[in-house]
Motif scaffolding. Sequence first.
Motif, mmCIF file in Angstrom:
data_model
loop_
_atom_site.group_PDB
_atom_site.id
_atom_site.type_symbol
_atom_site.label_atom_id
_atom_site.label_comp_id
_atom_site.label_asym_id
_atom_site.label_seq_id
_atom_site.Cartn_x
_atom_site.Cartn_y
_atom_site.Cartn_z
ATOM 1 N N GLU A 7 -6.029 2.270 6.249
ATOM 2 C CA GLU A 7 -5.611 1.149 5.411
ATOM 3 C C GLU A 7 -5.403 -0.122 6.228
ATOM 4 N N ASP A 8 -5.042 0.020 7.489
ATOM 5 C CA ASP A 8 -4.872 -1.161 8.342
ATOM 6 C C ASP A 8 -6.225 -1.773 8.701
ATOM 7 N N VAL A 9 -7.236 -0.928 8.914
ATOM 8 C CA VAL A 9 -8.586 -1.439 9.178
ATOM 9 C C VAL A 9 -9.176 -2.024 7.898
ATOM 10 N N ASP A 10 -8.836 -1.441 6.763
ATOM 11 C CA ASP A 10 -9.241 -2.007 5.480
ATOM 12 C C ASP A 10 -8.697 -3.431 5.333
ATOM 13 N N ALA A 11 -7.469 -3.657 5.788
ATOM 14 C CA ALA A 11 -6.900 -5.004 5.749
ATOM 15 C C ALA A 11 -7.696 -5.961 6.628
#
Length: 378
Positions: A205-209
């Motif tokens: 989810e952090d890479v998605d951000a």
Amino acid sequence: MAASLSVAAAILGAGGAALGWGIARKLTAPIGPRDFDLTVHGVEQADGQSRLVLDRTQGTEAQGVYNLWFERGGWVQLGSEVDDRGPRCIARTITGASDGFTPRAGDLASWSGIYYASPADAGLEHRDNVIVTPVGHAPAWRIDGDLSTWAIHVHGLGSSRAGTIRGVQVATELGFTSLVVSYRNDGEGSLLGNGRSTLGVTEVEDVDAAIGYAIRRGADRIVLFGWSMGAAIALQLAHRAEYRELIVGLVLDSPVLNWRSVIHANCKRAGLPSSAGALAMPWLMKGPLARMVGLPTALPLEDFNWVKMAHELTVPMLILHGTCDNSVPFATSKRLRDQRPELVSLDAFDAGHTLNWNTDNERWHATAANWLGQRLDR
């Protein structure tokens, strides 16, 4: 007799459960300090060059270029030539060093494939950025290029974003804008809970951000560079329907394609039977047991078995993998390539885990650049 057998089975069962718990705890352990387990036995001066005399190990004897990180701070880059210094020692030439640092005999150091400490060390102009993630702020490096095509570089478990700089030069050469990201519990991103890794399940989810950051700044094509667990994260994102047209290619170094095979391989590397890995799976994948390990949630690792789900893959990928990798099996990458040869390109190196660039950086660079150039020119 029956009672004795029952007691013996219970003891064996308890022992197996404890071993599985221990493996799961080790695999997901919070980031700890670097081990400085090499001693500099001498510093030689000859022909205008400095050489370090080091213990002879599998790492220090390996072909290619590497880095030494020192306990007292600083680092040096070492060339590929290995000079014999008797049965227990070798010498390697220093080719670069951090500003103002001079190694000394007696220094303690750590051998590493992370060759550059920052983009500047690789000759790349960059700026420091912060990505706002669902759990806080994550530092990132941004190297500017074409704002329509971005490369997002994702490091692996136990590594740092600096490890991916080995691939950033390729993206920069091709004119992409690069984002070199961190994520939760990697030692640079947000510290969440007890700091344990969820093996890419929540880190994604952090890479998605970071992808959202790139889209808001004009990205209409994205290439994901993923190293080890970073490849597992990249594959999850490429599999999302909303990114089918946006993510146009994956460059994966030593990719985790099946956590079960990786856990088995690491058990064998640790001197355990590879089958001991099966004991860890319930502790990772079942909610009550996962919480006893210290994880926030069960990890649906079978949902990320990309060999089993090869037919669902849609994004072209280049895999660079070492045949000597005893952490993430090369055979798994070969199996995926054999199942989807029209989608997956595989280049093999005589290297250990994530050391393909170090072993032959010119071939790594050329292979990735040529593959991306052909892919994005279509």
